[in-house]
Scaffold this motif. Structure first.
Motif, mmCIF file in Angstrom:
data_model
loop_
_atom_site.group_PDB
_atom_site.id
_atom_site.type_symbol
_atom_site.label_atom_id
_atom_site.label_comp_id
_atom_site.label_asym_id
_atom_site.label_seq_id
_atom_site.Cartn_x
_atom_site.Cartn_y
_atom_site.Cartn_z
ATOM 1 N N ARG A 74 0.821 -1.221 0.000
ATOM 2 C CA ARG A 74 0.000 0.000 0.000
ATOM 3 C C ARG A 74 0.850 1.264 0.000
ATOM 4 N NH1 ARG A 74 -3.812 -2.383 4.718
ATOM 5 N NH2 ARG A 74 -1.730 -2.893 5.477
ATOM 6 N N ASP B 30 1.461 3.294 -3.374
ATOM 7 C CA ASP B 30 0.627 4.429 -3.797
ATOM 8 C C ASP B 30 1.266 5.755 -3.395
ATOM 9 O OD1 ASP B 30 -1.182 2.596 -4.712
ATOM 10 O OD2 ASP B 30 -2.569 2.777 -3.012
ATOM 11 N N CYS C 249 -3.333 9.025 0.099
ATOM 12 C CA CYS C 249 -3.449 7.595 -0.180
ATOM 13 C C CYS C 249 -4.026 6.825 1.008
ATOM 14 C CB CYS C 249 -2.086 7.008 -0.553
ATOM 15 S SG CYS C 249 -1.325 7.813 -1.970
ATOM 16 N N VAL D 187 -2.633 6.327 3.883
ATOM 17 C CA VAL D 187 -1.595 5.534 4.542
ATOM 18 C C VAL D 187 -1.212 6.212 5.861
ATOM 19 C CG1 VAL D 187 0.867 4.973 4.404
ATOM 20 C CG2 VAL D 187 -0.659 4.395 2.510
#
Lengths: 267, 647
Positions: free
Chosen positions: B508, B511, B542, B544
């Motif tokens: 992830r 991204d 994103c 995150v």
């Protein structure tokens, strides 16, 4: 140790012409070691090989007339054959760099930086028109002054380079452009081929300014240093080391820039 | 495409970095049956050219009849802008061949901050940055180097990654690709990737399914039965079989490490717990001394360099290093060749060695105690006593050095303010030692923020926050403000946040990397180009959570993003070492003490290749005993014979 001074003349063409003056100095340090030339080192905390280079060649220009002076072990110098030295040095240099001549010089010979007074350049200005170029050159040579803007220590100055422009000849013999042969002084401050072109104005009423000579985009200008000249006290002009006079007896490669590139240093 | 590039070069800075034409350059033959590799270093030529890994693979591939390898480096922004304006792709330096014409574009990943440059190079090559969007005719995008031990943040952009030593792996991959091309490319792109996934050490991210439970990573599992559940690293058993590079490239323009480099051994078992390189490159494999001599002598003669570096993770540990160094200096015939040992150990013996080899040009000396207190150094397993450091420093001053550089990390596990401040104390004591020898001794203290890395005992440790790292640097700065003779240097820890995110992230995080790249974030390891805001806003965009990836302490039972990859190290060994670290218990060097089964040897049937089973003299050498004062070396007999002992 004080060494025997040898002077080397070399050419720089093709891809390697994009190396800088400092790069060339490093290349020579390595090449002299590869050729097992016993260069004398300076004394002190951080010993350096005693090699002195002449006038810097602007990055991107090629040359048939670059020079260096190196101090070498006198015992070794006594036994060398200039012609074999020229061959050995070329073999140690990267593709595109060629040794043209090598010879011992007197210990009292002035350094290249001080001795050289002018250079002959071959300048190829792609896209320029021959007629306009001839007119621009005539007017420049007739002018009392030729002003160019230069940067010196971070400050812009306007200098008159006319006294430093000794001669300019226009040859219209290259594809899509004009070839100039110019002799430009190196003292008190060297005039660069790009500065000469920047000083040439298009004829009044001719093409719009900026379209031809002013300014020639750096990407369209290619130059080759053909000669460096020392003017003696008697007013005579000589080369620091003529190719025909010493060392290997042959002319510098009389090829045009285009053919050198076309031949390619790569595949 | 040289003729298209040439007119652009007068318009850019340092054009010599785009010309190639180095001594040692190969002009390979491209043909339909030949697998062409573009070995790409995703940073500037000056940084990338000296990379030994890339040069080794360049030679090995070009020696194969079925392979051709060329090199590329990331163009600087000025040339990139011109290339994009003219529609020119990334190119090789060797024959100035466009990147899209190669079968494989393979990146060297030495540091996480180059990841955005990797994306930029893929894009410049005219290839879709996301692997899933590539067509059958696009080059395969591969990667190797230390960062591939956690390639997950780049998983969506890479077609394959190689773990460990590449010498044999590139040959295996070439064979698979040559076979695939010769038999009409069965299965297209997916077909060859499936075949590559079966090559040992080769990880093909698209062949693995990732499962999440909310933010939590649950599993990374193969999609097909023939794809390995765990990808094991490659290890060459004996460096003697790989005397590369045989013809080190000699650049025409200035680069970093501009000298002859000869790798004297690979791997390190000192066991420093913060050091990823030491963990993932085990076991120790020494090059035979005679081969080192030959490579140095021939290399100097061929290149014309006047400096040679004997490279490894800790060169003073090389068996019989004194002899090798003496021979090198003697073989060179004159005193003008200098030998450098890039990673000096901290002890008097090492300084003696340095004195012997720096006859020609004596620069500063650099030591890396890494931490200020003995307690802290037991935690990180850098078992140097204060006395080791002081005797090294004393020895250096007495032999004429005046300038010294000390490297430290801050933000280490269990670090307290007294530990941090002890760095200043050590530096002051070193300057005091110097006063007996010189009027103005100088010690430079260089402090870096610690970033935990995968496959180290510290992989579970929550990295210090930016605020905390800056506070610690501030403590030192205040403490040393009025100290004469000590200069403090530090890098702003901002970049360590991005590095931490990329080093232990999962897919992830990809991204975020793409977002940073799309918003102009290239050359992130260049401080003038790094912009933390860009990373933080990318993470936000994103979704995150930086804290969860970077600052959170991880637990033994959680799935780590790199659990489906293996550096040979048993996870329970790393966990035990992490517990030992917290208990301030050191671990001896297994070259000279019995095997504690970390897994690096036993798992692959390889062993240390060392010429001496006795630790080098001088200092305590991580044995906990002061060897410099004549104490007995506590070496016990190994349970199994040393493979290289008789070499």
């Amino acid at each position: 140790m004080t060494g025997t001074r040898i002077r080397v003349r070399f050419a720089k063409h093709g891809k390697v012409r994009f190396t800088s003056h400092r790069d060339v100095a490093r290349i020579w340090e390595r090449s002299l070691r590869r050729a097992a030339v016993p260069v004398v080192y300076s004394a002190g905390f951080s010993p350096r090989p005693k090699i002195a280079f002449g006038l810097a060649l602007p990055t991107g220009y090629s040359s048939d007339a670059e020079y260096l002076d190196a101090e070498v072990d006198p015992a070794w110098a006594a036994g060398i054959d200039n012609e074999r030295l020229v061959g050995a040095l070329t073999a140690s240099l990267p593709t595109g760099m060629t040794t043209l001549a090598a010879a011992e010089i007197a210990s009292g010979e002035p350094s290249l930086q001080h001795a050289v007074t002018s250079c002959t350049w071959r300048i190829d200005a792609a896209g320029a028109d021959a007629t306009e170029a001839s007119e621009a050159v005539s007017r420049a040579m007739d002018a009392g002054e030729l002003l160019v803007q230069r940067e010196r220590k971070g400050r812009l100055t306007i200098d008159d380079i006319r006294p430093a422009v000794h001669a300019v000849e226009v040859q219209a013999n290259i594809t899509d452009g004009v070839r100039l042969i110019a002799e430009l002084a190196t003292q008190p401050r060297a005039v660069r081929p790009a500065e000469l072109l920047a000083s040439l104005r298009p004829p009044p009423g001719g093409r719009a300014a900026g379209e031809r000579f002013v300014p020639v985009p750096p990407s369209l200008l290619r130059a080759c240093r053909l000669h460096q000249w020392i003017t003696t006290d008697a007013g005579e002009r000589r080369e620091p080391l003529a190719v025909s006079e010493l060392g290997e007896r042959r002319e510098p490669p009389a090829v045009s820039e285009a053919s050198v590139v076309g031949a390619g240093v790569g595949p | 495409m040289w003729h298209q590039l040439e007119p652009l070069l007068p318009q850019v800075s340092k054009p010599a970095r785009y010309i190639g034409a180095e001594d040692g350059m190969r002009v390979p033959r491209h043909a339909p049956g030949v697998v062409s590799w573009l070995l790409t270093y995703p940073d500037t030529y000056e940084i990338g050219l000296p990379n030994q890994g890339l040069q080794i693979l360049y030679e090995i591939l070009n020696e194969r009849p079925d392979a051709a390898a060329e090199r590329a480096y990331a163009p600087w922004g000025d040339l990139e802008a011109l290339m994009r304006a003219e529609g020119l792709p990334l190119f090789s330096l060797d024959t100035h061949r466009p990147a899209p014409l190669f079968d494989v574009i393979a990146f060297n990943l030495s540091a996480e901050l180059v990841y955005t440059n990797v994306l930029n190079c893929i894009d410049l090559a005219g290839v879709a940055v996301r692997a899933a969007s590539r067509s059958d005719s696009d080059p395969l995008i591969g990667a190797g180097g230390h960062c591939t031990y956690n390639p997950e943040p780049l998983a969506d952009f890479l077609d394959f990654a190689v773990l460990g030593d590449g010498e044999e792996a590139v040959g295996d991959i070439t064979a698979v690709l040559a076979d695939w091309k010769a038999s009409g490319r069965p299965g297209g792109r997916n077909g060859v990737l499936r075949a590559l996934a079966r090559v040992p050490g080769t990880y093909v991210p698209s062949m693995y399914e990732v499962t999440y439970d909310g933010a939590r990573l649950v599993a990374v599992e193969p999609r097909h039965p023939d794809v390995p559940a765990v990808v094991e690293k490659r290890t060459v058993a004996d460096l003697a079989d790989w005397p590369y590079p045989k013809q080190q490239l000699v650049p025409l323009t200035e680069v970093v490490h501009d000298r002859l480099n000869v790798e004297v051994f690979r791997g390190c078992t000192r066991g420093c717990r913060f050091c990823q390189a030491g963990m993932i490159t085990r076991p120790v494999r020494e090059r035979p001394a005679e081969q080192v001599r030959t490579m140095v002598a021939e290399g100097l003669r061929r290149t014309g360099y006047d400096e040679v570096a004997l490279t490894s993770l800790s060169t003073a540990d090389f068996s019989g290093i004194e002899r090798v160094v003496a021979d090198t200096v003697d073989d060179a015939g004159c005193s003008q060749v200098s030998v450098s040992l890039p990673s000096l150990r901290v002890d008097a013996f090492t300084v003696g060695l340095a004195a012997q080899i720096q006859r020609a040009r004596r620069t500063g000396l650099t030591f890396a105690p890494e931490a200020g207190t003995w307690r802290m150094r037991q935690v990180i397993n850098k078992l140097i006593t204060n006395d080791d450091l002081y005797s090294a420093v004393e020895s250096a001053y007495s032999q004429g050095w005046r300038r010294m550089k000390l490297y430290f990390l801050t933000g280490l596990p269990t670090e307290t303010d007294p530990d941090t401040l002890a760095i200043a104390e050590l530096a002051r004591n070193c300057v005091a030692l110097g006063r007996a020898h010189t009027r103005s001794p100088s010690v430079t203290v260089s402090v870096g923020g610690f970033v935990p890395k995968p496959f180290t005992p510290f992989q579970w440790f929550g990295q210090n926050t930016l605020v905390e790292l800056r506070r610690k640097v501030g403590l030192l700065r205040d403490d040393l403000r009025r100290t004469k003779g000590v200069q403090l240097k530090w890098h702003d820890p901002a970049a360590s946040l991005a590095e931490g995110l990329a080093s232990r992230g999962d897919r992830r995080v990809g991204d975020v990397i793409e977002h940073v790249w799309r918003h102009g974030g290239t050359f992130q390891e260049w401080s003038e180009h790094f912009d933390l805001d860009r990373w933080q806003s990318a993470a936000e965009a994103c979704g995150v959570d930086i804290d969860a990836y970077v600052h959170r302490h991880r637990t033994f039972d959680e799935v780590l993003p790199w659990d489906h990859l293996s550096a040979g190290l048993h996870k329970d060994f790393l966990w035990q070492d992490w517990r030992d670290a917290l208990d301030e218990v050191g671990l001896e060097d297994c070259r000279w003490t019995p095997c504690y089964d970390c897994g690096a040897c036993t798992g692959y049937g390889v062993e240390h290749v060392v010429a001496s089973a006795v630790p080098p003299a001088g200092g305590s050498q991580g044995t906990g005993v002061d060897l410099s004062r004549g104490a007995e070396i506590p070496v016990r007999l190994l349970e199994r014979p040393l493979v290289g002992a008789a070499r």
